[in-house]
Design a protein around this motif. Structure first.
Motif, PDB file in Angstrom:
ATOM      1  N   ASP A 237      51.182  -6.332 -14.059  1.00  0.00           N
ATOM      2  CA  ASP A 237      51.532  -5.043 -13.442  1.00  0.00           C
ATOM      3  C   ASP A 237      50.420  -4.572 -12.514  1.00  0.00           C
ATOM      4  O   ASP A 237      50.678  -4.002 -11.446  1.00  0.00           O
ATOM      5  N   GLN A 253      60.065  -5.922  -9.440  1.00  0.00           N
ATOM      6  CA  GLN A 253      60.665  -5.756 -10.759  1.00  0.00           C
ATOM      7  C   GLN A 253      61.199  -4.333 -10.926  1.00  0.00           C
ATOM      8  O   GLN A 253      60.696  -3.390 -10.323  1.00  0.00           O
ATOM      9  N   SER A 254      62.202  -4.177 -11.776  1.00  0.00           N
ATOM     10  CA  SER A 254      62.853  -2.876 -11.924  1.00  0.00           C
ATOM     11  C   SER A 254      62.019  -1.895 -12.737  1.00  0.00           C
ATOM     12  O   SER A 254      62.146  -0.683 -12.567  1.00  0.00           O
ATOM     13  N   ARG A 255      61.180  -2.391 -13.635  1.00  0.00           N
ATOM     14  CA  ARG A 255      60.298  -1.534 -14.429  1.00  0.00           C
ATOM     15  C   ARG A 255      59.043  -2.325 -14.770  1.00  0.00           C
ATOM     16  O   ARG A 255      59.011  -3.544 -14.611  1.00  0.00           O
ATOM     17  N   PRO A 256      58.000  -1.663 -15.239  1.00  0.00           N
ATOM     18  CA  PRO A 256      56.756  -2.382 -15.536  1.00  0.00           C
ATOM     19  C   PRO A 256      56.965  -3.512 -16.546  1.00  0.00           C
ATOM     20  O   PRO A 256      57.758  -3.391 -17.486  1.00  0.00           O
ATOM     21  N   ASP A 259      56.531  -2.662 -20.208  1.00  0.00           N
ATOM     22  CA  ASP A 259      57.688  -2.090 -20.915  1.00  0.00           C
ATOM     23  C   ASP A 259      58.595  -3.177 -21.484  1.00  0.00           C
ATOM     24  O   ASP A 259      59.260  -2.976 -22.510  1.00  0.00           O
ATOM     25  N   GLU A 260      58.626  -4.328 -20.804  1.00  0.00           N
ATOM     26  CA  GLU A 260      59.535  -5.398 -21.232  1.00  0.00           C
ATOM     27  C   GLU A 260      59.104  -6.013 -22.563  1.00  0.00           C
ATOM     28  O   GLU A 260      59.947  -6.509 -23.318  1.00  0.00           O
ATOM     29  N   GLN A 263      60.922  -4.660 -25.413  1.00  0.00           N
ATOM     30  CA  GLN A 263      62.381  -4.730 -25.318  1.00  0.00           C
ATOM     31  C   GLN A 263      62.904  -5.953 -26.057  1.00  0.00           C
ATOM     32  O   GLN A 263      62.385  -7.062 -25.913  1.00  0.00           O
ATOM     33  N   ALA A 462      60.459 -10.721 -16.473  1.00  0.00           N
ATOM     34  CA  ALA A 462      60.847  -9.706 -17.456  1.00  0.00           C
ATOM     35  C   ALA A 462      61.454 -10.351 -18.699  1.00  0.00           C
ATOM     36  O   ALA A 462      61.117  -9.985 -19.838  1.00  0.00           O
ATOM     37  N   GLN A 466      60.032 -10.375 -22.541  1.00  0.00           N
ATOM     38  CA  GLN A 466      60.853  -9.914 -23.662  1.00  0.00           C
ATOM     39  C   GLN A 466      60.851 -10.938 -24.789  1.00  0.00           C
ATOM     40  O   GLN A 466      60.655 -10.600 -25.963  1.00  0.00           O
TER      41      GLN A 466
END
Length: 490
Positions: A237, A253-256, A259-260, A263, A462, A466
């Motif tokens: 990131d 990427q859609s989010r950091p 965060d993945e 998930q 991502a 995960q």
């Protein structure tokens, strides 16, 4: 007062230090429980203690790091955490960038690489450089310039390459994360050999400039080796995104990525590929590690079945040879221009010089055809991955190996088969540009780590993060460290 005594008297002991990942150490700095200077003291003391045995760190600039701290560190995710750069093409102004070559031993960087600048903006305290083999061209970190980097799990074994200095430094407890680069497995292979997590990002995800617009024709990437998955995600990131003038970049990427990690992945369809696509012999422990990882993934609810992409092996091997030779010739000619003198066969190791001599025969048309072949290979793997979310394979076909097995004294015609086995499962992902990670899930009967590799779809780090987070929770490895590190933490 000695640094060792300072470390003993400081508020944070080595046992506390090694029990935290980089984000955890930054949290201690943020809360006031320790300071950047105290963390640097511990890292430097650990170098004093173990580096003579492992030879991981080849340059220390503590005064530069102290000055960075004194000037005030940026408020970032890693504020105050000590960090090491790999000594390969990554520049830090006022320090040497040797790339493991005697020819470049006095080369002084005039500016920071973009990735180094972004590391500093994230609050990292850069205080040294780690050993890389010459031009990163070998799966073992052994060079004529700096000697042999040894594996903290067993000093008779290699720490892998070419980011072996970083992998050994982390496993030995010098720090929880360090920079690495990867043009054929140079992050993933040493991670597998030293019991660490190592992810090679998608082509163009992290910047290679400003001195380099491309790495080896698009095969090279830069990132890090870490003990925890979340450190890898947060470091990516911190550096991801194009720099000014970038020739290409990965999709945003859609989010950091951080965060993945927490998930839960969807139910993944995973192709298990235990055998090399190119006919290389695979060590039994590597096969066992893959079978073990496949069973773990199945127990977590994923669909696991044996399958492999249909790849033109002859096209791959020919393309890799052309790109390797062209990169060697380009690199040596750039070094000659920088130093103002011609190189000879006495200035470089045998395998590097052999690649260079071959590169002199490569034509512009050869390079353009090789680039087109890279695209064709990417299409072949991408087509396969319309059916599968991931490929599970050994990280290397070789497994743990002794130092001296394929050191710089050996020409490629002598050690070439072993070198090819070491990258049999990693180098194709560099050519296709897709992300891939080595995960430490298995140790052999001699308590040596044997990592396994998961390949993701292009630009889908991502999903890798995960799955990595899920695997880390299911089978934690963070506290599994070499005895030299555990004994020091008692």
């Amino acid at each position: 007062m000695t640094r060792s005594l300072l470390s003993i008297l400081s508020g944070l002991r080595f046992a506390d230090y090694v029990s935290h990942d980089a984000l955890g150490l930054a949290g201690l700095v943020r809360s006031g429980e320790t300071s950047a200077d105290e963390l640097l003291d511990i890292a430097l003391d650990r170098i004093d203690t173990v580096n003579s045995a492992i030879n991981a760190v080849v340059d220390v600039f503590a005064d530069t790091a102290r000055a960075q701290i004194a000037q005030g560190l940026p408020d970032g995710p890693f504020t105050g955490v000590p960090f090491l750069l790999k000594d390969l093409f990554i520049d830090l102004a006022g320090t040497t960038t040797t790339s493991g070559a005697v020819f470049l031993k006095d080369t002084m960087a005039k500016r920071d690489s973009t990735v180094a600048e972004r590391y500093r903006n994230a609050g990292l305290v850069i205080f040294g450089k780690t050993h890389s083999c010459e031009f990163g061209g070998s799966p073992t970190t052994e060079s004529q310039l700096y000697g042999v980097t040894r594996n903290p799990w067993n000093l008779g074994y290699s720490a892998g390459g070419s980011s072996g200095g970083s992998s050994a430094a982390i496993a030995a407890g010098i720090l929880p994360a360090a920079n690495g680069s990867d043009a054929g497995g140079s992050i993933r292979s040493p991670a597998a050999t030293c019991g660490l997590f190592g992810l090679k990002p998608t082509r163009g995800r992290a910047p290679l400039g400003p001195a380099r617009f491309d790495g080896g024709g698009g095969i090279a990437t830069v990132h890090a080796l870490t003990r925890s998955v979340r450190d890898s995600a947060a470091l990516l990131d911190a550096v991801a995104g194009p720099e000014p003038g970038a020739s290409y970049a990965s999709p945003v990427q859609s989010r950091p990525f951080l965060d993945e990690v927490q998930q839960q992945p969807k139910r993944l369809r995973i192709a298990v590929m235990p055998q090399s696509l190119f006919g290389d012999e695979v060590a039994p422990d590597c096969l066992t590690a893959v079978a073990d990882a496949a069973a773990l993934c199945a127990s977590l609810g994923h669909i696991v079945e044996e399958a492999a992409p249909d790849v033109d092996a002859e096209l791959y091997l020919r393309t890799r040879q052309v790109m390797k030779g062209a990169a060697a010739a380009t690199g040596i000619h750039a070094a000659e221009r920088g130093l103002g003198r011609k190189a000879t066969d006495k200035d470089f190791e045998q395998a590097t010089w052999e690649a260079y001599r071959y590169g002199l025969t490569v034509t512009g048309e050869d390079v353009m055809r090789a680039r087109e072949a890279m695209f064709a290979l990417h299409q072949q793997v991408a087509q396969f991955m319309t059916t599968y979310d991931m490929i599970l394979s050994p990280t290397t076909a070789l497994g743990p190996f002794m130092v001296g097995t394929m050191g710089p004294e050996y020409a490629d015609d002598i050690a070439g088969t072993l070198r090819r086995r070491a990258s049999a499962f990693t180098a194709l992902a560099n050519m296709t540009g897709q992300p891939a990670m080595s995960v430490p899930l298995f140790w052999d009967a001699a308590n040596m780590p044997v990592g396994v590799q998961f390949w993701g779809r292009f630009a889908e780090e991502a999903t890798l993060f995960q799955l990595a987070g899920q695997l880390e929770r299911a089978r934690p490895w963070f506290k599994r460290l070499p005895s030299m590190t555990l004994e020091a933490a008692r």
